[in-house]
Design an enzyme around this catalytic site. Sequence first.
Site, PDB file in Angstrom:
ATOM      1  N   GLU A 160      -7.066 -26.511 -15.841  1.00  0.00           N
ATOM      2  CA  GLU A 160      -8.056 -27.546 -15.469  1.00  0.00           C
ATOM      3  C   GLU A 160      -8.715 -28.103 -16.722  1.00  0.00           C
ATOM      4  OE1 GLU A 160     -10.817 -26.157 -12.519  1.00  0.00           O
ATOM      5  OE2 GLU A 160      -9.289 -25.124 -11.347  1.00  0.00           O
ATOM      6  N   GLU A 187     -11.661 -17.844  -9.291  1.00  0.00           N
ATOM      7  CA  GLU A 187     -13.014 -17.576  -9.773  1.00  0.00           C
ATOM      8  C   GLU A 187     -13.665 -16.343  -9.138  1.00  0.00           C
ATOM      9  OE1 GLU A 187     -15.084 -21.313  -9.376  1.00  0.00           O
ATOM     10  OE2 GLU A 187     -13.588 -22.376 -10.548  1.00  0.00           O
TER      11      GLU A 187
HETATM   12  O1  G3I Z   1     -15.476 -34.358   1.224  1.00  0.00           O
HETATM   13  C1  G3I Z   1     -16.755 -34.938   1.027  1.00  0.00           C
HETATM   14  C2  G3I Z   1     -16.806 -36.273   1.659  1.00  0.00           C
HETATM   15  O2  G3I Z   1     -16.649 -36.134   3.039  1.00  0.00           O
HETATM   16  C3  G3I Z   1     -18.139 -36.920   1.312  1.00  0.00           C
HETATM   17  O3  G3I Z   1     -18.152 -38.227   1.815  1.00  0.00           O
HETATM   18  C4  G3I Z   1     -18.346 -36.963  -0.196  1.00  0.00           C
HETATM   19  C5  G3I Z   1     -19.690 -37.534  -0.572  1.00  0.00           C
HETATM   20  O4  G3I Z   1     -20.086 -37.090  -1.835  1.00  0.00           O
HETATM   21  O5  G3I Z   1     -18.273 -35.659  -0.693  1.00  0.00           O
HETATM   22  C6  G3I Z   1     -17.008 -35.060  -0.456  1.00  0.00           C
HETATM   23  O6  G3I Z   1     -16.956 -33.804  -0.991  1.00  0.00           O
HETATM   24  C7  G3I Z   1     -16.869 -33.727  -2.403  1.00  0.00           C
HETATM   25  C8  G3I Z   1     -15.541 -33.118  -2.775  1.00  0.00           C
HETATM   26  O7  G3I Z   1     -15.504 -32.895  -4.168  1.00  0.00           O
HETATM   27  C9  G3I Z   1     -14.367 -33.994  -2.393  1.00  0.00           C
HETATM   28  O8  G3I Z   1     -14.445 -35.209  -3.015  1.00  0.00           O
HETATM   29  C10 G3I Z   1     -18.005 -32.861  -2.865  1.00  0.00           C
HETATM   30  O9  G3I Z   1     -19.244 -33.537  -2.664  1.00  0.00           O
HETATM   31  C11 G3I Z   1     -17.855 -32.521  -4.328  1.00  0.00           C
HETATM   32  O10 G3I Z   1     -18.828 -31.549  -4.701  1.00  0.00           O
HETATM   33  C12 G3I Z   1     -16.478 -31.955  -4.572  1.00  0.00           C
HETATM   34  O11 G3I Z   1     -16.380 -31.674  -5.932  1.00  0.00           O
HETATM   35  C13 G3I Z   1     -15.231 -30.943  -6.336  1.00  0.00           C
HETATM   36  C14 G3I Z   1     -15.658 -29.566  -6.842  1.00  0.00           C
HETATM   37  O12 G3I Z   1     -14.517 -28.887  -7.330  1.00  0.00           O
HETATM   38  C15 G3I Z   1     -16.277 -28.715  -5.747  1.00  0.00           C
HETATM   39  O13 G3I Z   1     -16.691 -27.498  -6.293  1.00  0.00           O
HETATM   40  C16 G3I Z   1     -14.580 -31.722  -7.465  1.00  0.00           C
HETATM   41  O14 G3I Z   1     -14.045 -32.947  -6.952  1.00  0.00           O
HETATM   42  C17 G3I Z   1     -13.459 -30.900  -8.089  1.00  0.00           C
HETATM   43  O15 G3I Z   1     -13.025 -31.541  -9.269  1.00  0.00           O
HETATM   44  C18 G3I Z   1     -13.972 -29.510  -8.462  1.00  0.00           C
HETATM   45  O16 G3I Z   1     -12.893 -28.776  -8.953  1.00  0.00           O
HETATM   46  C19 G3I Z   1     -13.174 -27.422  -9.345  1.00  0.00           C
HETATM   47  C20 G3I Z   1     -11.938 -26.614  -9.041  1.00  0.00           C
HETATM   48  O17 G3I Z   1     -11.611 -26.746  -7.679  1.00  0.00           O
HETATM   49  C21 G3I Z   1     -12.147 -25.146  -9.415  1.00  0.00           C
HETATM   50  N1  G3I Z   1     -12.567 -25.014 -10.790  1.00  0.00           N
HETATM   51  C22 G3I Z   1     -13.730 -25.826 -11.166  1.00  0.00           C
HETATM   52  C23 G3I Z   1     -13.488 -27.294 -10.834  1.00  0.00           C
HETATM   53  C24 G3I Z   1     -14.657 -28.138 -11.265  1.00  0.00           C
HETATM   54  O18 G3I Z   1     -15.789 -27.806 -10.517  1.00  0.00           O
END
Ligand code: G3I
Length: 420
Positions: A309, A204
Site C-alpha cells: 500500500e 493489521e
Molecule cells: O461507503 C461509503 C459511502 O456509502 C459514503 O457515501 C461515503 C461518504 O464519505 O463514504 C463511504 O465510505 C468510505 C469508504 O472509504 C469507501 O469509499 C469511508 O467513509 C472511508 O473512510 C473509507 O476509507 C478507506 C479506509 O481504508 C477505511 O479505513 C479508504 O478509501 C482506503 O484507502 C483505506 O485503505 C486502508 C486499507 O484498507 C488498509 N490499510 C490502510 C489503508 C489506509 O487507511
Amino acid sequence: MSADFVALASKRQGFCLFRWVLPLALCAACGSDDGSGRRPSLGPALPSTDVETESLACDDGLAVLDFDATERSLAEAYADDFKIGVAVSRGIASGRDDAAAALVAAQYNRATPENAFKWQSIQNVEGEFDFSQADAFLDFAESHGMEVHGHTLVWHQQVPGWVFEAPGGQTLTREALLARLDAHMAALATHLGARVQYWDVVNEAFNDQGQLNDTPWRRIIGPDYIEQAFLLAGRYFPQAKLVYNDFSMEQPGKRDAVAQMVRDFKARGVRIDAIGSQGHFRIDAPSLDAVAQSIEAFGEAGVEVLISEMDVDVLPPASDSQGADLSVNAALSARLNPYVDCLPAAVSERATARWADLFEVFVQHRETVASVTLWGVSDGYSWLNNWPVNGRTNYPLLFDRELRPKVAWQRLIEAAEASP
Ligand code: G3I
C-alpha cells in the site's frame, strides 16, 4: 536523461517550463480540488518574467511531462524485478474516470480493490451478498490483464457491527464467529473462484510492540484467530497466495512478532505465503535500513514480501490532531495543511529522492519483493488527503491531480532502465 524524455518535454504547452538538470517543474497547476480530487484549472498564472523566483518559492513540483501512456510504463520498466500494483477505487473500476482507468492500464500490472472486497462492501447485512463492486473491479482488472490482490478477509475496520453481535445482545461465541467467517469466505470462493491471485487473509492484527491488537476478532475467537483465518482461507482459496498484511512493519517489535508468526505457522503446517508490508511511508521515516531489515526478516522466515500500500506522506504529522476541523481553525490549518496551493520545490525534491531511495532498496531485495503496489492512482485519489485530518492537500503518489507524471515517476523509470 533520455532523448525520448526531452522530446516529450518539448511537447509541453504554454504554461509550464521544464528543466532536467534542476528538476524543478515551473508549473503553477494549483487550483482547488473538485470532488474527484482533480484540479479544475491551472490556477494562478505565474508572472512570465520571474518564473525562477516563483518556482523556488512555490513549485507544484509535480508535472514534468506531457503524458503519453504509451511511452513509458512503470510495470514494464520493473518487469525483471517485481510487479507494480495499484489500489483501484470504486469510481475508476466502474468507469467514472476514463483518464484514470487508462493510466492504470498503462502503468500497472497488478490491482488491489481499495474497498470493494471489504466485508462491508460484500455482506453489509447478514446473508445478503452484494458482489456488484467486486465484479466491476474484477472485470476492470482482468480486461487490462492485471493480477488481482484481494483485500481483505479479516479486519476490524469496514466490517459491519452485526458480524460480532449475537441475537438479544448476548455475547457471540467463538464458534459462531468462526462460522460467520467460514460462510463469508465460502460465498467469496463460490463467487470469485480462482480470479484472485493473492488474498490479504488478516489485516493489521499487531501493534507496534508486537502484541495482538484488542479487536473483536481477538476477543471473541481468541488469540489463535489469525491461524484459524489462514486455515479457512487455505481451504477456500487453494490457488491463491495467502498474505498477512500490516503497516509500520519496520517497527522492530511488530516486525519480529510477524516473522515469528510466519515461522510458527510454517513449522505447524499452516499455509502462509506472503507478508504485505503496507509501506505508508513518511517523507523522512522510517529509515532505509529499517525498511531493508524488515524485508530481510520476512524473507528469512520463508515468505515473499509485497509492498502492498505504498505512498509517501509529505505533510506534517497530525495524528495528535485527528478529527480536527481545519475550516474553523486557521492557525491549525496553516500548520497542518501548508501546501494547499502547491508543493514547494524543496519538498518535492525530497519526495522524489525518497521514492528513488525506497525503490532502490526494493530492487536490491528483488529476490524477496514480489510486488510494489501504490495506494491510489494519483494524489487526488489518496486517502491521505483525509487522514488523520480531513480535507488536507497531500502529494503522496507518482501522478498529480491532473494525472500527470511527476519527476519521481521519471526518476524511477530511468533508474530501472539503467539497472543491469
Ligand atoms: O461507503 C461509503 C459511502 O456509502 C459514503 O457515501 C461515503 C461518504 O464519505 O463514504 C463511504 O465510505 C468510505 C469508504 O472509504 C469507501 O469509499 C469511508 O467513509 C472511508 O473512510 C473509507 O476509507 C478507506 C479506509 O481504508 C477505511 O479505513 C479508504 O478509501 C482506503 O484507502 C483505506 O485503505 C486502508 C486499507 O484498507 C488498509 N490499510 C490502510 C489503508 C489506509 O487507511
